[in-house]
Motif scaffolding. Structure first.
Motif, PDB file in Angstrom:
ATOM      1  N   ALA A 167      11.464   5.177   7.296  1.00 59.02           N
ATOM      2  CA  ALA A 167      12.370   4.340   8.090  1.00 59.02           C
ATOM      3  C   ALA A 167      13.749   4.265   7.446  1.00 59.02           C
ATOM      4  O   ALA A 167      14.774   4.307   8.148  1.00 59.02           O
ATOM      5  N   GLY A 168      13.800   4.173   6.135  1.00 61.78           N
ATOM      6  CA  GLY A 168      15.083   4.094   5.435  1.00 61.78           C
ATOM      7  C   GLY A 168      15.904   5.361   5.591  1.00 61.78           C
ATOM      8  O   GLY A 168      17.121   5.313   5.835  1.00 61.78           O
ATOM      9  N   ARG A 169      15.247   6.520   5.455  1.00 59.83           N
ATOM     10  CA  ARG A 169      15.953   7.795   5.632  1.00 59.83           C
ATOM     11  C   ARG A 169      16.449   7.953   7.064  1.00 59.83           C
ATOM     12  O   ARG A 169      17.570   8.404   7.309  1.00 59.83           O
ATOM     13  N   PHE A 170      15.594   7.586   8.015  1.00 62.12           N
ATOM     14  CA  PHE A 170      15.925   7.694   9.430  1.00 62.12           C
ATOM     15  C   PHE A 170      17.130   6.813   9.758  1.00 62.12           C
ATOM     16  O   PHE A 170      18.115   7.251  10.373  1.00 62.12           O
TER      17      PHE A 170
ATOM     18  N   GLU B 217      11.796  -3.447   5.181  1.00 63.95           N
ATOM     19  CA  GLU B 217      11.100  -3.137   3.931  1.00 63.95           C
ATOM     20  C   GLU B 217      10.136  -4.242   3.523  1.00 63.95           C
ATOM     21  O   GLU B 217       9.997  -4.575   2.341  1.00 63.95           O
ATOM     22  N   ARG B 218       9.440  -4.804   4.526  1.00 65.60           N
ATOM     23  CA  ARG B 218       8.414  -5.807   4.266  1.00 65.60           C
ATOM     24  C   ARG B 218       7.111  -5.369   4.909  1.00 65.60           C
ATOM     25  O   ARG B 218       7.136  -4.668   5.922  1.00 65.60           O
ATOM     26  N   GLU B 219       5.989  -5.810   4.338  1.00 63.60           N
ATOM     27  CA  GLU B 219       4.692  -5.518   4.937  1.00 63.60           C
ATOM     28  C   GLU B 219       4.092  -6.760   5.586  1.00 63.60           C
ATOM     29  O   GLU B 219       2.906  -6.838   5.812  1.00 63.60           O
ATOM     30  N   TYR B 220       4.940  -7.741   5.877  1.00 61.74           N
ATOM     31  CA  TYR B 220       4.494  -8.961   6.538  1.00 61.74           C
ATOM     32  C   TYR B 220       5.599  -9.469   7.457  1.00 61.74           C
ATOM     33  O   TYR B 220       6.795  -9.219   7.235  1.00 61.74           O
TER      34      TYR B 220
ATOM     35  N   THR C  52       0.822  -1.198   0.000  1.00 62.03           N
ATOM     36  CA  THR C  52       0.000   0.000   0.000  1.00 62.03           C
ATOM     37  C   THR C  52       0.865   1.259   0.000  1.00 62.03           C
ATOM     38  O   THR C  52       2.050   1.221   0.355  1.00 62.03           O
ATOM     39  N   SER C  53       0.263   2.379  -0.388  1.00 64.40           N
ATOM     40  CA  SER C  53       1.015   3.640  -0.422  1.00 64.40           C
ATOM     41  C   SER C  53       1.438   4.064   0.982  1.00 64.40           C
ATOM     42  O   SER C  53       2.522   4.642   1.165  1.00 64.40           O
ATOM     43  N   THR C  54       0.600   3.765   1.989  1.00 63.09           N
ATOM     44  CA  THR C  54       0.933   4.103   3.383  1.00 63.09           C
ATOM     45  C   THR C  54       2.162   3.338   3.842  1.00 63.09           C
ATOM     46  O   THR C  54       3.076   3.904   4.444  1.00 63.09           O
ATOM     47  N   THR C  55       2.174   2.031   3.557  1.00 60.49           N
ATOM     48  CA  THR C  55       3.329   1.208   3.943  1.00 60.49           C
ATOM     49  C   THR C  55       4.578   1.643   3.192  1.00 60.49           C
ATOM     50  O   THR C  55       5.664   1.724   3.767  1.00 60.49           O
ATOM     51  N   ASP C  56       4.429   1.933   1.903  1.00 56.81           N
ATOM     52  CA  ASP C  56       5.564   2.354   1.082  1.00 56.81           C
ATOM     53  C   ASP C  56       6.158   3.654   1.615  1.00 56.81           C
ATOM     54  O   ASP C  56       7.384   3.808   1.707  1.00 56.81           O
TER      55      ASP C  56
END
Length: 330
Positions: free
Chosen positions: A12-15, A268-271, A2-6
């Motif tokens: 998170a990656g930038r942080f 970087e996973r949604e599960y 989803t766009s929210t998860t993306d």
């Protein structure tokens, strides 16, 4: 995805990348702290001095636009009002005015928390659990996002007040940064040859709204019903394994499930997969149980890392991962 998860994965990656530019060679440990932040939890470090815990706390605050950092040095004479703040009479207004303490910040480093008296420890832990401070009958919410990082020195126990097990249970994770590798330590020396500390040039890469977005996205990460049942069984096994006097509470079950969601997002996973749960079991659960004297004696001989690995393996034998029982990935 989803766009929210993306979007949350991008935050998170930038942080994570920003923090790793000043904290060398501690990828997994930084991820664990960010997982706690994403779950609105707090972190306890049991670590030797000089391993960049203060730098990490300041780097988190600097990475969030407009965030405030504070530090509390615990001593036996530290009073609860030194942490929470107090009302002071103003000669000008002829009224009592509340002056907030250092707990009113986005990141709070509580150095050597076990040197503070139990009364002050309780004030800190109440603020952590309730995310608010009550003074003179008025309840004031803490600043969001709010992350408390407390430290304990594993040596020099003289004059300390160890946290009881019930209070340790309030911390989302317990970990240590530890010493860097030779190459990482060499890079740290080179980084600080410049005119200014690397932390001084660290800029904000996320906003408070994006941190809130990351925290909300954790709820949307998928956990299979089979994995969820296994998480409950795994935590319940701590109440049965012979090396424990008292097992982890339901708070531990909730923390492990939430931590696995956050860890998946940082990967970087949604599960969630079973490896997430196994990797997080010790930092999320081990400080929530009461070990028998025989186990503690063994840990002093072999080292706590090896002893906790044995503890995890014993729990996994009582509650094996779903793929080991069904022959297929969870």
């Amino acid at each position: 995805m989803t766009s929210t998860t993306d979007a949350a994965i991008d935050v998170a990656g930038r942080f994570l990348g920003n923090l790793e530019s000043v904290i060398r060679g501690k990828h997994e440990e930084i991820k664990l702290v960010l997982a706690a932040l994403a779950c609105k939890g707090h972190v306890l470090f049991e670590d030797v001095p000089g391993t960049a815990k203060t730098v990490l706390a300041r780097a988190i605050a600097r990475s969030i636009d407009g965030a405030v950092h504070s530090r509390i040095q615990c001593t036996p004479d530290l009073q609860p009002t030194d942490v929470t703040g107090l009302s002071v009479y103003s000669q000008q207004s002829r009224e009592f005015e509340f002056r907030p303490g250092p707990i009113f910040a986005n990141t709070v480093l509580v150095d050597e928390i076990n040197r503070a008296m139990p009364k002050t420890q309780s004030a800190l832990l109440e603020a952590m659990a309730e995310r608010q401070v009550t003074s003179d009958g008025v309840t004031r919410p803490l600043t969001e996002p709010f992350l408390l990082l407390a430290t304990e020195n594993p040596v020099e126990y003289e004059g300390t007040f160890p946290l009881p097990e019930a209070q340790l249970d309030r911390f989302f994770v317990k970990t240590a940064l530890g010493y860097p590798t030779l190459e990482d330590e060499l890079q740290i020396v080179l980084d600080q040859q410049a005119e200014q500390h690397p932390l001084d040039s660290l800029g904000a890469v996320v906003t408070t709204a994006e941190v809130a977005q990351l925290q909300e996205a954790v709820r949307t990460v998928y956990v299979d019903e089979l994995l969820r049942r296994w998480i409950v069984e795994l935590v319940r096994s701590t109440r049965e394994v012979e090396m424990c006097n008292i097992g982890a509470s339901v708070r531990g079950t909730l923390a492990l499930e939430r931590a696995a969601r956050a860890w998946a997002l940082l990967d970087e996973r949604e599960y969630v997969v079973s490896d997430d749960v196994e990797q997080l079991f010790v930092p999320v659960i081990a400080h929530r149980v009461s070990f028998r004297p025989a186990f503690r004696a063994q840990a002093r001989r072999t080292g706590w890392d090896d002893a906790l690995t044995d503890f995890r393996d014993a729990c996994l034998r009582l509650a094996p991962a779903p793929e080991l029982r069904h022959g297929q990935p969870a």
